[in-house]
Every structure is written in C-alpha cells, then in structure tokens.
Design an enzyme around this catalytic site. Structure first.
Site, PDB file in Angstrom:
ATOM      1  N   ASN A 102       0.763  -1.095   0.027  1.00  0.00           N
ATOM      2  CA  ASN A 102      -0.011   0.043  -0.157  1.00  0.00           C
ATOM      3  C   ASN A 102       0.962   1.070  -0.039  1.00  0.00           C
ATOM      4  OD1 ASN A 102       1.120   0.241   2.535  1.00  0.00           O
ATOM      5  ND2 ASN A 102      -1.172   0.375   3.751  1.00  0.00           N
ATOM      6  N   SER A 105       8.591 -11.695  14.633  1.00  0.00           N
ATOM      7  CA  SER A 105       9.814 -11.032  15.482  1.00  0.00           C
ATOM      8  C   SER A 105      10.025 -11.854  16.677  1.00  0.00           C
ATOM      9  CB  SER A 105       9.059  -9.532  15.746  1.00  0.00           C
ATOM     10  OG  SER A 105      10.044  -8.969  16.731  1.00  0.00           O
ATOM     11  N   TYR A 112       2.574  -3.251  19.139  1.00  0.00           N
ATOM     12  CA  TYR A 112       3.419  -3.768  17.860  1.00  0.00           C
ATOM     13  C   TYR A 112       3.685  -5.082  18.337  1.00  0.00           C
ATOM     14  CZ  TYR A 112       7.080  -5.267  15.028  1.00  0.00           C
ATOM     15  OH  TYR A 112       7.575  -6.165  14.347  1.00  0.00           O
ATOM     16  N   LYS A 153       2.303  -9.221  16.537  1.00  0.00           N
ATOM     17  CA  LYS A 153       2.963 -10.389  16.035  1.00  0.00           C
ATOM     18  C   LYS A 153       2.755 -11.519  16.741  1.00  0.00           C
ATOM     19  CE  LYS A 153       4.893  -8.184  12.705  1.00  0.00           C
ATOM     20  NZ  LYS A 153       4.905  -8.641  11.312  1.00  0.00           N
TER      21      LYS A 153
HETATM   22  N1  UFG Z   1      19.264   2.688  20.531  1.00  0.00           N
HETATM   23  C1  UFG Z   1      19.717   3.841  20.964  1.00  0.00           C
HETATM   24  N2  UFG Z   1      19.483   4.915  20.349  1.00  0.00           N
HETATM   25  C2  UFG Z   1      18.556   4.957  19.435  1.00  0.00           C
HETATM   26  C3  UFG Z   1      18.098   3.867  18.811  1.00  0.00           C
HETATM   27  C4  UFG Z   1      18.324   2.672  19.538  1.00  0.00           C
HETATM   28  O1  UFG Z   1      20.716   3.805  21.954  1.00  0.00           O
HETATM   29  O2  UFG Z   1      18.423   6.131  18.716  1.00  0.00           O
HETATM   30  C5  UFG Z   1      19.488   1.435  21.185  1.00  0.00           C
HETATM   31  C6  UFG Z   1      18.346   0.524  21.850  1.00  0.00           C
HETATM   32  O3  UFG Z   1      18.148   1.031  23.228  1.00  0.00           O
HETATM   33  C7  UFG Z   1      18.557  -0.724  21.966  1.00  0.00           C
HETATM   34  C8  UFG Z   1      19.259  -0.893  20.518  1.00  0.00           C
HETATM   35  O4  UFG Z   1      19.680   0.334  20.263  1.00  0.00           O
HETATM   36  O5  UFG Z   1      19.401  -1.315  22.978  1.00  0.00           O
HETATM   37  C9  UFG Z   1      18.638  -1.288  19.360  1.00  0.00           C
HETATM   38  O6  UFG Z   1      17.433  -0.534  19.297  1.00  0.00           O
HETATM   39  P1  UFG Z   1      16.524  -0.769  17.945  1.00  0.00           P
HETATM   40  O7  UFG Z   1      15.275   0.382  18.086  1.00  0.00           O
HETATM   41  O8  UFG Z   1      17.281  -0.666  16.827  1.00  0.00           O
HETATM   42  O9  UFG Z   1      15.773  -2.339  17.912  1.00  0.00           O
HETATM   43  P2  UFG Z   1      14.986  -2.850  19.231  1.00  0.00           P
HETATM   44  O10 UFG Z   1      15.653  -4.084  19.625  1.00  0.00           O
HETATM   45  O11 UFG Z   1      14.379  -2.016  19.959  1.00  0.00           O
HETATM   46  O12 UFG Z   1      13.937  -3.195  18.277  1.00  0.00           O
HETATM   47  C10 UFG Z   1      13.897  -4.345  17.645  1.00  0.00           C
HETATM   48  C11 UFG Z   1      12.920  -4.162  16.463  1.00  0.00           C
HETATM   49  C12 UFG Z   1      11.306  -4.226  16.734  1.00  0.00           C
HETATM   50  C13 UFG Z   1      11.041  -5.397  17.570  1.00  0.00           C
HETATM   51  C14 UFG Z   1      12.093  -5.295  18.849  1.00  0.00           C
HETATM   52  C15 UFG Z   1      11.887  -6.618  19.732  1.00  0.00           C
HETATM   53  O13 UFG Z   1      13.245  -2.907  15.584  1.00  0.00           O
HETATM   54  O14 UFG Z   1      10.461  -4.139  15.694  1.00  0.00           O
HETATM   55  O15 UFG Z   1      13.482  -5.450  18.241  1.00  0.00           O
HETATM   56  O16 UFG Z   1      12.860  -6.786  20.442  1.00  0.00           O
HETATM   57  F1  UFG Z   1       9.782  -5.121  18.192  1.00  0.00           F
END
Ligand code: UFG
Length: 352
Positions: free
Chosen positions: A36, A135, A161, A165
């Site tokens: 979409n 996920s 979110y 899933k």
């Molecule tokens: N982080 C930072 N600064 C930022 C962004 C992220 O320090 O600006 C850190 C987060 O705290 C975390 C790591 O980088 O420790 C990874 O963060 P992401 O946001 O890249 O990924 P997440 O592990 O939080 O999220 C991912 C997927 C989601 C899913 C999640 C489930 O993006 O879709 O894993 O664990 F839901």
C-alpha cells in the site's frame, strides 16, 4: 507460471527478499508484490516503487506490482484471481514500536485485521503455504538466553506492535489446527540491519529513524547531529543494550531457504524459526564498528533508558540450521559497510 505473492514487498525486508529470490538462477516463480506504499516511495509518473524498479534493473527480471492494502479484500481477490499463487510471503505491517503505543487500534487494524483478511482470501483461493514475517519480540522479557523457539511467547511483551505479532502467531496456530492443509513458517527476526551490497536498495525510514543502525548512518552522513544512547547502566558488557543484529541479505536468504522447505515437503502445520546470528553486540560496539566501516565519527551522548527496552537478547539459531540449512554468513563489519554504502550513495533514501 506459479506465482510467489509478497505482501509489503516494497519495504525494507520485503525488497531485499524479492531481490534474493530473483537472484536465484533457477527461480521458477513470478514475483507478485502487493504493497500500500505506506512506507515505500514511488516517484510521480512511475508505475512501481523505486526499490522494485532498481531490483528489476539489477536482475533484468520483471516484478508484478499492485498498490493494494491487505485490508482490501476485493483488491486482494483480484490479484489472486490474476495469478497462480502457490505461496505467500507476508511482510506487510506497521512496525514502529513507539507509534504503536500511541495508535494501538491502527496497529490492530493493519497487522491483525489485515493479516486475517489476507488469510481469508488465501483460503478462498486454496492457497495454504505461508511464510510469515514475525519477530523476536514475541518472546517478551527473556527467561533465558539465548532465545530458542521453545522459549514461551506472549509474556511480558512491551508494546502493542509486539503483541500484534504474537496474536498473529496464535491465529496461525489455530488455522493450522483447523485444517492440516495449512503450512506456515513463522520467521522470528532478530534485528535486521545493513543493505544490499550494490548500495542500490536499503532501509529508507519515514522521518527520524527509531532504530539504531539507520540513526547511526544518518549521523555519519550529517543528516542528524548525534546519537542518543538509550541507557548506559544495563547489566551488559559496557552498560548499553545488547542485540542480535542480522544482515538483511542473510535474513532475505532465510526466506529463500524457507521457500525451499515447502518443496521438500518436510513439515506441516505451524513452524516457528528464529533468524538471528546467535551473537549479541552492544550499542557502543555497533557505533565503533560503524565508525571503522565509514571512516566517519559518530557523535554519541548518554540518554536515559527507553521505555520498554530489554537489556539484552540474542538468538539460538540452531533450528534454522537444522530445518533450513541456513546460517547467517555476514559479520557486523559487513552490516556496517553495506549500511554505509547505501546511506552515502542515497543520503535522502529513495527520494534522492
Ligand atoms: N538505541 C539507542 N539509540 C537509538 C536507537 C536505539 O541507543 O536512537 C538502542 C536501543 O536502546 C537498543 C538498541 O539500540 O538497545 C537497538 O534498538 P533498535 O530500536 O534498533 O531495536 P530494538 O531491539 O529496540 O527493536 C527491534 C525491532 C522491533 C522489535 C524489537 C523486539 O526494531 O521491531 O526489536 O525486541 F519489536
């Protein structure tokens, strides 16, 4: 010709999977993408999103594209009526964790209602083979590490979110129990990063990135001033969050291998499989690796923990090795080098 229907095929993981499929020399399906365009870009006057046009250019193959929302049953019916769909790879979903807290109903609509609508249309057209984009978030707060597929799901999931899933996985289990014709592989992704080594397709988030790697890449290219490191007091190697980052091309190859599993006819019902490397890296380790790969400095400042974040998680990837003969092959260095190649060649993503 049999068709592989890819929902959300113009998005980040979807487009890399389409690329990986078409890169197979003996690939025997036509690719039909339904998207979409909620998180993909099509230039004015073009029939297809830029990512798909670039894949066609690189592979010399044609992709069928339909701008259809998966909640549009009539639209989906028409697509299924036009093609001999043998298998569906279902990526289409909303995926911003923070946004899902603000807009839980939109997430239910897009991710759960949309998925059920797709399943109804599949059933009506007697298509029962599905690869689902799940996920590691379904595991919630880890009881043990590494996370294997036997780990309980559904407990302590920190976002709407993540729950969508999990709920979709439960619905798929019920479907498989209701009719043995269903064969569903649920691929539980850890943290997909990086880009195709060509630098022509990659991650192109709308607005300011939520995820670590695209944020770092935009700091390195000068689009954002500095990275905020969310939490430096976790019980990890250096106090920052640890994740199992996986190169998106490895992840895409996991889908190619999953498709081959349908051919081998070796499973039935609902089959969850982790796609991760088995190794975790901290935020500071990722920053250092990105600086080394890009030759740019990435300014980083300490910030409070982000609500809902885990200290650490990483995958037990043994099931993927056993069932799919798949293993992640690319290193953190490759992930950073490829993310940087994409970001530096396309500083404004596909709009550039
Ligand atoms: N982080 C930072 N600064 C930022 C962004 C992220 O320090 O600006 C850190 C987060 O705290 C975390 C790591 O980088 O420790 C990874 O963060 P992401 O946001 O890249 O990924 P997440 O592990 O939080 O999220 C991912 C997927 C989601 C899913 C999640 C489930 O993006 O879709 O894993 O664990 F839901």
């Amino acid at each position: 010709m049999p068709a592989l229907l890819v929902t959300g095929g113009a998005g980040y993981v979807g487009s890399h999977t389409v690329m990986a499929m078409l890169e197979q020399p003996d690939f025997e399906y036509e690719i039909v993408v339904v998207d979409n365009l909620s998180n993909a870009y099509r230039a004015e006057g073009d029939k297809k999103p830029v990512a798909l046009l670039r894949i066609e250019e690189m592979t010399g193959k044609t992709i069928q594209f339909y701008e259809v929302d998966i909640r549009d049953k009539q639209g989906l019916n028409e697509v299924f009526g036009k093609h001999d769909v043998h298998c569906v790879v279902h990526f289409a979903a909303l995926k911003a964790v923070g946004e899902s807290v603000e807009k839980p109903l939109e997430y239910c609509q897009a991710n759960i209602t949309g998925t059920c609508t797709l399943f109804e249309v599949m059933r009506d057209h007697r298509v029962y083979n599905l690869i689902y984009s799940s996920s590691c978030t379904v595991y919630g707060e880890p009881e043990r590490l590494p996370l294997d597929e036997e780990h309980p799901t559904g407990r302590g999931i920190s976002s709407p979110y993540g729950r969508t899933k999990y709920f979709c996985e439960e619905i798929m289990k019920d479907l498989c129990a209701s009719d043995p014709k269903w064969k569903i592989i649920s691929l539980r992704y850890f943290n997909p990063v990086g880009a195709h080594p060509s630098g022509r397709i990659g991650e192109d988030p709308n607005g300011i990135p939520n995820n670590l790697m695209p944020f770092i890449a935009q700091v390195a290219v000068g689009r954002l001033p500095e990275l905020k490191v969310f939490g430096t007091d976790y019980p990890t190697i250096d106090g920052t969050g640890v994740r199992d980052y996986i190169h998106v091309v490895d992840l895409a190859d996991g889908h190619v291998k999953a498709l081959q599993l349908f051919h081998r006819n070796e499973f039935s019902g609902f089959c969850p499989i982790n796609l991760g490397t088995g190794t975790g890296y901290s935020v500071y380790q990722v920053v250092a690796a990105f600086e080394a790969a890009s030759g740019r400095r990435v300014a980083a400042a300490r910030a409070p923990r982000r609500a809902g974040d885990l200290a650490a998680n990483w995958a037990a990837p043994a099931a993927a090795a056993r069932l799919l003969a798949w293993r992640a092959a690319r290193s953190l260095r490759d992930m950073c080098a490829d993310a940087w190649r994409w970001q530096s060649a396309n500083p404004d993503g596909y709009r550039g």
